[in-house]
Design a protein around this motif. Structure first.
Motif, PDB file in Angstrom:
ATOM      1  N   PRO A 174       0.926  -1.190   0.064  1.00  0.00           N
ATOM      2  CA  PRO A 174       0.067  -0.123  -0.004  1.00  0.00           C
ATOM      3  C   PRO A 174       0.875   1.173  -0.094  1.00  0.00           C
ATOM      4  O   PRO A 174       2.040   1.110   0.427  1.00  0.00           O
ATOM      5  CB  PRO A 174      -0.835  -0.191   1.182  1.00  0.00           C
ATOM      6  N   ASP A 175       0.270   2.414  -0.488  1.00  0.00           N
ATOM      7  CA  ASP A 175       1.030   3.634  -0.547  1.00  0.00           C
ATOM      8  C   ASP A 175       1.247   4.068   0.865  1.00  0.00           C
ATOM      9  O   ASP A 175       0.442   3.808   1.961  1.00  0.00           O
ATOM     10  CB  ASP A 175       0.077   4.637  -1.229  1.00  0.00           C
ATOM     11  N   GLU A 176       2.367   4.476   1.308  1.00  0.00           N
ATOM     12  CA  GLU A 176       2.895   4.944   2.512  1.00  0.00           C
ATOM     13  C   GLU A 176       2.187   6.091   2.931  1.00  0.00           C
ATOM     14  O   GLU A 176       2.122   6.553   4.277  1.00  0.00           O
ATOM     15  CB  GLU A 176       4.390   5.026   2.696  1.00  0.00           C
ATOM     16  N   TYR A 177       1.805   7.085   2.112  1.00  0.00           N
ATOM     17  CA  TYR A 177       1.607   8.561   2.622  1.00  0.00           C
ATOM     18  C   TYR A 177       0.053   8.649   2.188  1.00  0.00           C
ATOM     19  O   TYR A 177      -0.409   8.253   1.150  1.00  0.00           O
ATOM     20  CB  TYR A 177       2.349   9.534   1.773  1.00  0.00           C
ATOM     21  N   MET A 197       8.887   8.308  -2.642  1.00  0.00           N
ATOM     22  CA  MET A 197       8.567   9.663  -1.932  1.00  0.00           C
ATOM     23  C   MET A 197       9.797  10.101  -1.143  1.00  0.00           C
ATOM     24  O   MET A 197       9.796  11.220  -0.967  1.00  0.00           O
ATOM     25  CB  MET A 197       7.420   9.223  -1.022  1.00  0.00           C
ATOM     26  N   GLU A 198      10.655   9.284  -0.636  1.00  0.00           N
ATOM     27  CA  GLU A 198      11.686   9.707   0.130  1.00  0.00           C
ATOM     28  C   GLU A 198      12.543  10.434  -0.640  1.00  0.00           C
ATOM     29  O   GLU A 198      13.250  11.595  -0.301  1.00  0.00           O
ATOM     30  CB  GLU A 198      12.642   8.535   0.688  1.00  0.00           C
ATOM     31  N   GLU A 199      12.974  10.196  -2.093  1.00  0.00           N
ATOM     32  CA  GLU A 199      13.661  11.146  -2.829  1.00  0.00           C
ATOM     33  C   GLU A 199      12.802  12.268  -3.197  1.00  0.00           C
ATOM     34  O   GLU A 199      13.481  13.366  -2.995  1.00  0.00           O
ATOM     35  CB  GLU A 199      13.626  10.357  -4.143  1.00  0.00           C
ATOM     36  N   ILE A 200      11.671  12.315  -3.221  1.00  0.00           N
ATOM     37  CA  ILE A 200      10.673  13.800  -3.459  1.00  0.00           C
ATOM     38  C   ILE A 200      10.908  14.553  -2.320  1.00  0.00           C
ATOM     39  O   ILE A 200      11.291  15.724  -2.357  1.00  0.00           O
ATOM     40  CB  ILE A 200       9.321  13.319  -3.802  1.00  0.00           C
ATOM     41  N   PHE A 201      10.957  13.791  -1.015  1.00  0.00           N
ATOM     42  CA  PHE A 201      10.964  14.938   0.153  1.00  0.00           C
ATOM     43  C   PHE A 201      12.299  15.286   0.421  1.00  0.00           C
ATOM     44  O   PHE A 201      12.578  16.471   0.768  1.00  0.00           O
ATOM     45  CB  PHE A 201      10.774  13.878   1.348  1.00  0.00           C
ATOM     46  N   LYS A 202      13.657  14.324  -0.087  1.00  0.00           N
ATOM     47  CA  LYS A 202      14.701  15.061  -0.196  1.00  0.00           C
ATOM     48  C   LYS A 202      14.913  16.321  -1.125  1.00  0.00           C
ATOM     49  O   LYS A 202      15.840  17.190  -0.703  1.00  0.00           O
ATOM     50  CB  LYS A 202      15.798  13.816  -0.452  1.00  0.00           C
ATOM     51  N   LYS A 203      14.477  16.089  -2.208  1.00  0.00           N
ATOM     52  CA  LYS A 203      14.624  17.347  -3.215  1.00  0.00           C
ATOM     53  C   LYS A 203      13.817  18.349  -2.554  1.00  0.00           C
ATOM     54  O   LYS A 203      14.138  19.549  -3.070  1.00  0.00           O
ATOM     55  CB  LYS A 203      14.138  16.857  -4.518  1.00  0.00           C
ATOM     56  N   MET A 204      12.777  18.286  -1.757  1.00  0.00           N
ATOM     57  CA  MET A 204      11.900  19.380  -1.268  1.00  0.00           C
ATOM     58  C   MET A 204      12.831  19.993  -0.025  1.00  0.00           C
ATOM     59  O   MET A 204      12.252  21.232   0.323  1.00  0.00           O
ATOM     60  CB  MET A 204      10.663  18.871  -0.869  1.00  0.00           C
ATOM     61  N   ASP A 205      13.856  19.618   0.535  1.00  0.00           N
ATOM     62  CA  ASP A 205      14.492  20.133   1.681  1.00  0.00           C
ATOM     63  C   ASP A 205      14.799  21.683   1.075  1.00  0.00           C
ATOM     64  O   ASP A 205      15.139  22.556   2.045  1.00  0.00           O
ATOM     65  CB  ASP A 205      15.917  19.350   1.852  1.00  0.00           C
TER      66      ASP A 205
END
Length: 909
Positions: A174-177, A197-205
């Motif tokens: 299932p989707d984590e978020y 999603m982890e990569e996306i959040f990292k880019k959003m830093d």
């Protein structure tokens, strides 16, 4: 008394007005739609909600004085109606931002796809205490997808909400978020690139400040923290424990006092600006450094787009909770016991194979199969030439025809015949075919007996491609009484959509009467209007049988035209207000929308703008004209027809002729137990029988003349029922027990147009009549100048615009040189003549006599005179159609002559 009265102004700002008070946040633990304002408004804010710019100087009964009408009771009724409208406005704004939001119920109600890999179902059933969705997708289980009273899924207004999660495919995680979204239309987009999603959040830093992302890793932490901040760690868990929520200012001050000693935060410092106005309290960033930092930031849209994956990614991971084409119903547990219903907002309904209860069908075709619109709506013409039709009886075979057959065969005929609008009846889902479509069961669904929703979209799209507008004959005046498929006793314990007791049942038809004063019923009906315009690109409506809804006696009373009859105790004020709201909403949604009122009582102000106190319709149907012709044909010998009665009926009821829709025959004559005019005129006459020649001559002459004088003398719109343009020889009779369910009369004999006989002649005339209007704009002209009405000679003559019309209705007498007055001197050319052979006439008027020159002589009060030859109706023959004479060059203006009517074109001297 006419329906052209100019009524006083009502408030017309319901569509766009926003409440001036700042919305208070009302915690709604049952997931109901957000409210725009709460019941806790301060006293002065209510006054502001009701007062708008357009209200200033409004005098609801002011027009009575201007028109010289002194009717105190009707003036007081208008004031009371205006006041009731404002009270209703206040109630609406307690729950909705404006009327457009109220009319958008279909965006939330029923079964809706949610971007977070789920389906949301919402239904209104205030009398039920348990609700579930049952169907093919869950084995018809009443417990699997459910909600019950007192828990999440049921709110104060009686709305039930059920969430159906898409099923995870085997082997997928299932989707984590919780905020993971899917684009269900596009197969390929940035969301299918495989970035986690982890990569996306990292880019959003680079965008998030420290501390701002603390809630993004949990779907529950954010709401939980917010709830705890508002109510503490042991906050209320039910609405009763919750109690009243203080207003925003009080809550803010309490929060500031509680947290005044908190350590510094790494979040931007905010404060409150309060100018003293209730709606001006808001948070702002006060620190200049933080202001600059935020202005310099660029939102990480590329990263956010990565959060929404495409349809391909969704299908790879999930199985739709309810696959396309699945059957379903809604299940209620009520004080009267369990029951199943077809959802009120269902958009497609199929009858059960065994003849039992119908089922809703989930219509969610994949993008590659969904219908794609190709044509834009045509421009609205200045004059409407409406072709009224019923899809089911539109074929030649004894069966129910489909949308696709109608599109392929009938639409090209309508275009060839010269009409510019089609008006469809019986399109909306109804259980019993023999009711023609007037006992509607599911207002949001196209009738499954004709095809699918996409088939109907194709029909509308093709009509638009041919330049034809599409109107629906809409029934909001009553509803089917069937409890198994309709809305009657929908929630089992009360008539949530209808009045209870005797008022809730039509006195003669047994149908159910809507409760127009209920906001939830208004939401249902107004949303239904918007649905057909938005989803199917419908161009307008004819509102069927307004008399049934505007009066508690359902219109079955004697009307003399006295204003007392329109403001007494039998008038349903709520129904009138609904019609005002409907017209305001529709014209705001689509400025070129067409609304037509069908009302036999000539209610004052039907077509006056709502800003002037009217109901806001664009046209009203004049039923008396058709009834007059039917009376003459069936009861009065030809030589006793009164020319004055004909003219008075055609003209006196058209004092606001620019708003009147006229017709010789609509569906009433041939469907509601009556006969078509051709059946009355021709009877059993056969074209190959010498004994029938006189019958056919008389019939074709009167058929053409009646249509032309009705078409040309008044009104801005004209209607004809399907098949009557060529004189359909039989009535319509739907299959029912009384005829052993026969389809023999439930079709149209299009094959008659293949033979060059009387029906082809009638069609040629009808088509040339439409061509004449297209080129000379007869119907869009101003009111006629009727200057010659002679009962002894049975001659009528009138001028409409530059057009001169002359009719000789005498069954025996012909006139060699009949004098009629004209304004303009010059040479006149006959353009349309019903005595032509190609129209079924005998051709008495030779071509060399088609041109007439005026001479100075005062006739009919006009300064010039023209002498014309007027054959009687008796001099006709039925022959093969002849080639039409070309219109002479140099014609600057046009006049008309029809067999026993002439029309001429004037060559300027």
């Amino acid at each position: 008394m006419t329906s052209s009265l100019s009524l006083p102004s009502l408030n017309t700002t319901l569509l766009t007005f926003q409440p001036k008070t700042k919305p208070r946040i009302k915690l709604n633990v049952s997931f109901h739609k957000c409210c725009s304002s709460s019941e806790q408004q301060q006293p002065h804010s209510k006054k502001k909600t009701l007062t708008t710019e357009n209200d200033k100087g409004v005098k609801p009964a002011g027009f009575l004085t201007k028109q010289g009408i002194t009717h105190k009771a009707f003036a007081q009724f208008l004031r009371e109606r205006h006041k009731a409208m404002k009270v209703l406005q206040d109630e609406i704004f307690n729950r909705f931002a404006n009327i457009m939001e109220l009319a958008s119920g279909y965006e939330l109600m029923g079964l809706q796809r949610n971007v977070q890999h789920r389906l949301d179902y919402m239904e209104w059933a205030p009398g039920a205490r348990y609700c579930s969705l049952i169907g093919d997708f869950n084995g018809w289980s009443p417990t699997e997808d459910s909600a019950r009273e007192g828990h999440f899924g049921h709110d104060d207004y009686g709305y039930w909400s059920i969430y159906l999660e898409d099923k995870l495919r085997e082997g997928e995680k299932p989707d984590e978020y919780y905020f993971q979204q899917y684009n269900y239309v596009d197969d390929y987009d940035k969301g299918d690139s495989g970035i986690t999603m982890e990569e996306i959040f990292k880019k959003m830093d680079e965008y998030w400040e420290p501390g701002e992302d603390r809630y993004i890793n949990s779907r529950f932490e954010g709401p939980a923290k917010l709830y705890e901040k508002m109510f503490g760690p042991n906050g209320p868990e039910t609405e009763e424990e919750l109690g009243d929520i203080p207003d925003a200012e009080t809550r803010y001050k309490a929060y500031k006092e509680k947290h005044k000693d908190d350590p510094p935060s790494n979040l931007p410092p905010c404060d409150v600006i309060d100018t003293g106005k209730v709606y001006d309290i808001f948070d702002v960033i006060t620190d200049p450094a933080w202001k600059k930092k935020f202005r310099d930031k660029k939102p990480p849209f590329p990263y956010w787009l990565e959060m929404r994956k495409g349809r391909k990614a969704w299908l790879k991971k999930y199985i739709p909770a309810i696959p396309h084409g699945s059957k379903y119903r809604v299940y209620f547990n009520t004080p009267s016991g369990p029951l199943e219903r077809v959802p009120a907002w269902a958009t497609y309904v199929l009858p059960d194979v065994g003849g039992k209860q119908s089922c809703a069908v989930h219509w969610e075709p994949p993008p590659e199969s969904a219908y794609k619109w190709r044509n834009l709506r045509p421009k609205v013409p200045t004059a409407l030439r409406i072709y009224e039709c019923h899809v089911g009886i539109s074929g030649s075979e004894p069966k129910i025809s489909s949308f696709n057959e109608f599109t392929l065969k009938v639409l090209p005929h309508v275009k060839q015949a010269g009409y510019n609008v089609i008006q469809l009846m019986g399109v909306i889902e109804h259980k019993d075919y023999f009711t023609v479509g007037y006992r509607v069961t599911n207002l949001f669904a196209v009738s499954s007996r004709y095809g699918t929703p996409d088939d109907f979209k194709h029909l509308v799209d093709e009509a638009h491609g041919l330049g034809l507008l599409v109107l629906l004959d809409l029934v909001h005046s009553y509803s089917a009484a069937d409890e198994m498929v309709g809305l009657s006793l929908f929630d089992g314990s009360n008539d949530c959509y209808f009045h209870t007791g005797k008022r809730g049942v039509h006195k003669f038809w047994g149908t159910r009467m809507f409760k127009y004063g209920d906001i939830d019923v208004l939401q249902y009906l107004l949303s239904n209007l918007k649905w057909w315009v938005s989803e199917y690109q419908i161009d307008g409506y004819q509102f069927h049988s307004l008399s049934s809804m505007m009066y508690t006696h359902n219109g079955f009373a004697s009307f003399t035209g006295d204003l007392d009859e329109y403001c007494n105790q039998y008038v349903d004020k709520d129904a009138l207000i609904y019609l005002i709201l409907a017209n305001e909403m529709l014209h705001y949604l689509h400025p070129n929308i067409i609304t037509i009122a069908e009302d036999a009582t000539h209610y004052p102000g039907l077509c006056e703008p709502t800003s002037a106190g009217g109901l806001g319709f664009d046209y009203y149907v004049n039923l008396s004209i058709s009834e007059m012709w039917l009376w003459f044909l069936e009861n009065v010998p030809d030589n006793e027809w009164s020319m004055n009665k004909i003219v008075n009926t055609l003209v006196s009821s058209s004092q606001s002729g620019d708003k009147m829709l006229t017709f010789v025959e609509n569906h009433n004559q041939s469907i509601s137990g009556g006969r078509s005019f051709a059946e009355i005129l021709f009877g059993e006459a056969k074209e190959n029988s010498s004994d029938s020649i006189e019958v056919l001559r008389r019939g074709s002459s009167l058929h053409n003349m009646i249509k032309l004088i009705t078409f040309s003398i008044s009104g801005r719109a004209y209607l004809n029922f399907m098949g009557n343009e060529f004189g359909h020889p039989e009535r319509v009779e739907f299959p029912m027990a009384g005829n052993n369910f026969s389809f023999s009369l439930a079709n149209r004999h299009w094959d008659l147009l293949m033979d060059e006989g009387i029906h082809n002649c009638l069609f040629s005339f009808d088509k040339d009549m439409m061509v004449l209007d297209e080129s000379q704009r007869i119907v869009s002209r101003g009111p006629p100048n009727v200057h010659h009405v002679n009962d002894a000679n049975m001659v009528i003559s009138y001028i409409r615009g530059p057009l001169l019309f002359i009719f000789n209705f005498h069954p025996v007498s012909s006139y060699e040189n009949y004098s009629v007055g004209v304004d303009e001197a010059g040479e006149y050319q006959v353009f349309l003549n019903t005595d032509e052979i190609k129209y079924g006439g005998q051709g008495h008027l030779q071509r060399e006599k088609y041109i007439r020159r005026t001479f100075s002589k005062r006739v009919d009060g006009l300064r010039n005179c023209v002498e014309v030859m007027l054959p009687s109706r008796s001099a006709q023959d039925v022959l093969a159609a002849a080639a039409a004479a070309a219109m002479p060059s140099g014609c600057l203006t046009l006049k008309i002559s029809v067999e026993n009517l002439y029309s001429f074109s004037c060559h300027q001297m």
